[in-house]
Design a protein around this motif. Structure first.
Motif, PDB file in Angstrom:
ATOM      1  N   LYS A  13       1.054  -0.910   0.121  1.00 42.09           N
ATOM      2  CA  LYS A  13       0.089  -0.385   0.295  1.00 42.09           C
ATOM      3  C   LYS A  13       0.793   1.219  -0.188  1.00 42.09           C
ATOM      4  CE  LYS A  13      -3.809  -2.323   1.853  1.00 42.09           C
ATOM      5  NZ  LYS A  13      -4.948  -2.282   3.204  1.00 42.09           N
ATOM      6  N   HIS A  14       2.287   1.508   0.386  1.00 40.16           N
ATOM      7  CA  HIS A  14       2.949   2.204   0.887  1.00 40.16           C
ATOM      8  C   HIS A  14       3.556   2.414  -0.625  1.00 40.16           C
ATOM      9  CE1 HIS A  14       5.318   5.487   2.965  1.00 40.16           C
ATOM     10  NE2 HIS A  14       6.253   4.434   2.325  1.00 40.16           N
ATOM     11  N   LEU A  15       4.174   1.461  -1.304  1.00 41.79           N
ATOM     12  CA  LEU A  15       4.786   1.432  -2.797  1.00 41.79           C
ATOM     13  C   LEU A  15       3.029   1.952  -3.144  1.00 41.79           C
ATOM     14  CD1 LEU A  15       6.775   0.572  -4.106  1.00 41.79           C
ATOM     15  CD2 LEU A  15       5.567  -1.243  -5.260  1.00 41.79           C
ATOM     16  N   GLU A  16       2.296   1.530  -3.529  1.00 39.86           N
ATOM     17  CA  GLU A  16       1.057   2.200  -4.598  1.00 39.86           C
ATOM     18  C   GLU A  16       0.801   3.576  -4.409  1.00 39.86           C
ATOM     19  OE1 GLU A  16      -1.383  -1.750  -5.115  1.00 39.86           O
ATOM     20  OE2 GLU A  16      -2.104  -0.725  -3.642  1.00 39.86           O
ATOM     21  N   ASN A  17       0.960   3.995  -2.973  1.00 45.68           N
ATOM     22  CA  ASN A  17       0.219   5.416  -2.600  1.00 45.68           C
ATOM     23  C   ASN A  17       1.399   6.352  -3.430  1.00 45.68           C
ATOM     24  OD1 ASN A  17      -1.158   4.968  -0.729  1.00 45.68           O
ATOM     25  ND2 ASN A  17      -0.966   5.006   0.723  1.00 45.68           N
ATOM     26  N   TRP A  18       3.146   5.950  -3.452  1.00 46.06           N
ATOM     27  CA  TRP A  18       4.082   6.352  -3.442  1.00 46.06           C
ATOM     28  C   TRP A  18       3.935   6.553  -5.178  1.00 46.06           C
ATOM     29  CZ3 TRP A  18       9.316   3.934  -6.629  1.00 46.06           C
ATOM     30  CH2 TRP A  18       9.749   4.924  -6.031  1.00 46.06           C
ATOM     31  N   LEU A  19       3.449   5.149  -6.115  1.00 51.72           N
ATOM     32  CA  LEU A  19       3.387   5.347  -7.385  1.00 51.72           C
ATOM     33  C   LEU A  19       2.459   6.526  -7.812  1.00 51.72           C
ATOM     34  CD1 LEU A  19       3.529   1.314  -7.988  1.00 51.72           C
ATOM     35  CD2 LEU A  19       5.546   3.395  -8.698  1.00 51.72           C
ATOM     36  N   GLU A  20       1.292   6.042  -7.000  1.00 47.32           N
ATOM     37  CA  GLU A  20       0.471   7.701  -7.158  1.00 47.32           C
ATOM     38  C   GLU A  20       0.992   8.816  -7.356  1.00 47.32           C
ATOM     39  OE1 GLU A  20      -3.952   7.410  -8.176  1.00 47.32           O
ATOM     40  OE2 GLU A  20      -2.604   5.990  -7.791  1.00 47.32           O
ATOM     41  N   SER A  21       1.904   9.104  -6.080  1.00 51.22           N
ATOM     42  CA  SER A  21       1.766  10.497  -5.992  1.00 51.22           C
ATOM     43  C   SER A  21       2.700  11.203  -7.363  1.00 51.22           C
ATOM     44  CB  SER A  21       2.893  10.752  -4.718  1.00 51.22           C
ATOM     45  OG  SER A  21       4.302  10.417  -4.492  1.00 51.22           O
ATOM     46  N   ARG A  22       3.396  10.226  -7.686  1.00 48.97           N
ATOM     47  CA  ARG A  22       4.407  10.050  -9.437  1.00 48.97           C
ATOM     48  C   ARG A  22       4.057  10.398 -10.123  1.00 48.97           C
ATOM     49  NH1 ARG A  22       8.940   6.858  -9.581  1.00 48.97           N
ATOM     50  NH2 ARG A  22      10.015   8.092  -9.813  1.00 48.97           N
ATOM     51  N   GLU A  23       2.775  11.136 -10.213  1.00 47.16           N
ATOM     52  CA  GLU A  23       1.812  10.502 -11.553  1.00 47.16           C
ATOM     53  C   GLU A  23       2.739  11.590 -13.129  1.00 47.16           C
ATOM     54  OE1 GLU A  23      -2.321  10.982 -11.147  1.00 47.16           O
ATOM     55  OE2 GLU A  23      -1.706   9.775  -9.762  1.00 47.16           O
ATOM     56  N   HIS A  24       2.864  12.664 -12.572  1.00 45.18           N
ATOM     57  CA  HIS A  24       3.998  13.873 -13.510  1.00 45.18           C
ATOM     58  C   HIS A  24       5.037  12.954 -13.765  1.00 45.18           C
ATOM     59  CE1 HIS A  24       0.240  15.762 -12.034  1.00 45.18           C
ATOM     60  NE2 HIS A  24       0.551  15.495 -10.995  1.00 45.18           N
ATOM     61  N   LYS A  25       5.360  14.092 -14.711  1.00 49.38           N
ATOM     62  CA  LYS A  25       7.291  13.974 -15.616  1.00 49.38           C
ATOM     63  C   LYS A  25       7.939  14.737 -14.522  1.00 49.38           C
ATOM     64  CE  LYS A  25       9.087  14.572 -19.907  1.00 49.38           C
ATOM     65  NZ  LYS A  25       9.620  15.441 -21.213  1.00 49.38           N
ATOM     66  N   GLU A  26       8.878  13.381 -13.990  1.00 49.59           N
ATOM     67  CA  GLU A  26      10.483  13.805 -13.379  1.00 49.59           C
ATOM     68  C   GLU A  26      11.389  12.816 -13.846  1.00 49.59           C
ATOM     69  OE1 GLU A  26       9.408  11.427 -10.025  1.00 49.59           O
ATOM     70  OE2 GLU A  26       7.465  12.743  -9.612  1.00 49.59           O
ATOM     71  N   ASP A  27      12.489  14.397 -13.864  1.00 55.19           N
ATOM     72  CA  ASP A  27      13.982  13.339 -14.559  1.00 55.19           C
ATOM     73  C   ASP A  27      13.845  13.045 -15.763  1.00 55.19           C
ATOM     74  OD1 ASP A  27      14.459  14.465 -11.870  1.00 55.19           O
ATOM     75  OD2 ASP A  27      14.184  12.919 -10.472  1.00 55.19           O
ATOM     76  N   GLY A  28      12.820  13.656 -16.880  1.00 51.93           N
ATOM     77  CA  GLY A  28      13.117  12.687 -18.211  1.00 51.93           C
ATOM     78  C   GLY A  28      11.987  11.921 -18.663  1.00 51.93           C
ATOM     79  N   TYR A  29      11.436  11.879 -17.283  1.00 46.82           N
ATOM     80  CA  TYR A  29      10.203  10.152 -17.754  1.00 46.82           C
ATOM     81  C   TYR A  29       9.461  10.759 -17.267  1.00 46.82           C
ATOM     82  CZ  TYR A  29      11.884   8.399 -13.023  1.00 46.82           C
ATOM     83  OH  TYR A  29      12.374   8.583 -11.425  1.00 46.82           O
ATOM     84  N   GLN A  30       7.925   9.503 -17.627  1.00 46.59           N
ATOM     85  CA  GLN A  30       6.347   9.425 -17.073  1.00 46.59           C
ATOM     86  C   GLN A  30       6.485   9.087 -16.334  1.00 46.59           C
ATOM     87  OE1 GLN A  30       5.061  12.761 -18.514  1.00 46.59           O
ATOM     88  NE2 GLN A  30       3.619  12.077 -17.254  1.00 46.59           N
TER      89      GLN A  30
END
Length: 306
Positions: A283-300
């Motif tokens: 659940k912690h992992l999925e929350n982290w993935l959910e929070s990183r939906e926008h472009k970061e450091d050259g990858y989407q």
């Protein structure tokens, strides 16, 4: 071990859970019929467990007051001790479960190719993480064998036992040595190329989009990891096609970004076992993935329904 339990002795001495519940229900309800109803069993079954329990003891649990079955003095004392034991077991089980589930106490073992592990390093895991560098196939097999908890792979996998979460998808770029003056995408056939084995399909796809084939290239090296690609390019041994997410962090390499429409993106997946999907760390992992939906450091980062 000197302090190990004598399981054979305990098997013969400990009452069954059915017998314990039968006695506690009888003491609570004061009647066999009502006790059986509480436990959702039959009166004969409840009586069987009580008789078996009494036969295993050195004292009588029951006596009769007229036609009514009641607990003896020793029976009442025995029930009080059983109640203490059951309450202790219940509270102890809750403590053990919470401690086992506590994310701070977890060791998360993650396997995958080195270049795929690097983007996972920022994962803010409260416990400890152990990274195991393997091939993608080895990572998946280690996950299935319970040797690791997470596997990273750039290949899709349809498995009834595993859950896949899209970690990131990355566009592609061409890198080439800094001292290649005037090099551009029209000179691909004229210059040597360093080929990363795991990305030959991406290279073939890109060349096909430009009306070329791999056979037209001058291959100087075929390597099996991203770091070798970078080193050979820095040494002037050729250009290479790599994902946008891979950073070179060197002034010895130039980059040409490729239109997304020309070549498919690299997709990287996180795999974990289905049995773990309700754990706190997932659940912690999925929350982290959910929070990183926008472009970061050259990858989407993109959502993917499991």
């Amino acid at each position: 071990m000197s302090n190990s339990l004598d399981l054979t002795h305990l098997r013969n001495q400990l009452p069954s859970s059915e017998a314990i519940l039968a006695l506690l229900a009888f003491e609570q309800e004061g009647d066999l019929v009502r006790a059986a109803k509480v436990l959702q069993t039959s009166q004969p079954a409840l009586s069987f467990h009580l008789k078996k329990l009494e036969a295993s003891l050195d004292f009588s649990l029951f006596a009769f007051s007229g036609k009514r079955k009641v607990l003896t003095k020793m029976g009442k004392a025995y029930v009080r001790e059983l109640e203490k034991m059951v309450r202790s077991y219940h509270h102890g089980s809750e403590r053990i479960f919470k401690a086992a589930q506590a994310i701070e106490n977890q060791l998360l073992r993650v396997a995958g190719r080195r270049e795929l592990l690097i983007p996972f390093l920022p994962f803010p895991f409260p416990g400890k993480m152990e990274f195991i560098q393997t091939t993608s196939n080895e990572a998946i097999e280690s996950l299935k064998k319970h040797h690791v908890d997470l596997a990273l792979s750039a290949r899709e996998l349809d498995s009834a036992d595993l859950v896949a979460k899209l970690f990131f998808e990355s566009g592609m770029k061409v890198i080439y040595p800094k001292d290649w003056k005037g090099f551009d995408l029209d000179h691909l056939k004229e210059k040597p190329v360093v080929v990363y084995g795991a990305h030959q399909a991406y290279l073939a796809d890109y060349l096909a989009a430009r009306g070329m084939s791999p056979a037209e290239l001058k291959v100087s090296r075929v390597v099996e990891d991203w770091f070798s690609v970078l080193e050979w390019v820095k040494l002037g041994q050729g250009w290479a096609l790599i994902p946008e997410v891979w950073e070179s962090h060197t002034t010895l390499i130039n980059t040409i970004h490729i239109s997304e429409k020309i070549i498919k993106k690299q997709k990287v997946y996180l795999f974990f076992r289905k049995e773990d999907r309700k754990t706190l760390w997932v659940k912690h992992l999925e929350n982290w993935l959910e929070s990183r939906e926008h472009k970061e450091d050259g990858y989407q980062i993109r959502k993917k329904n499991s």
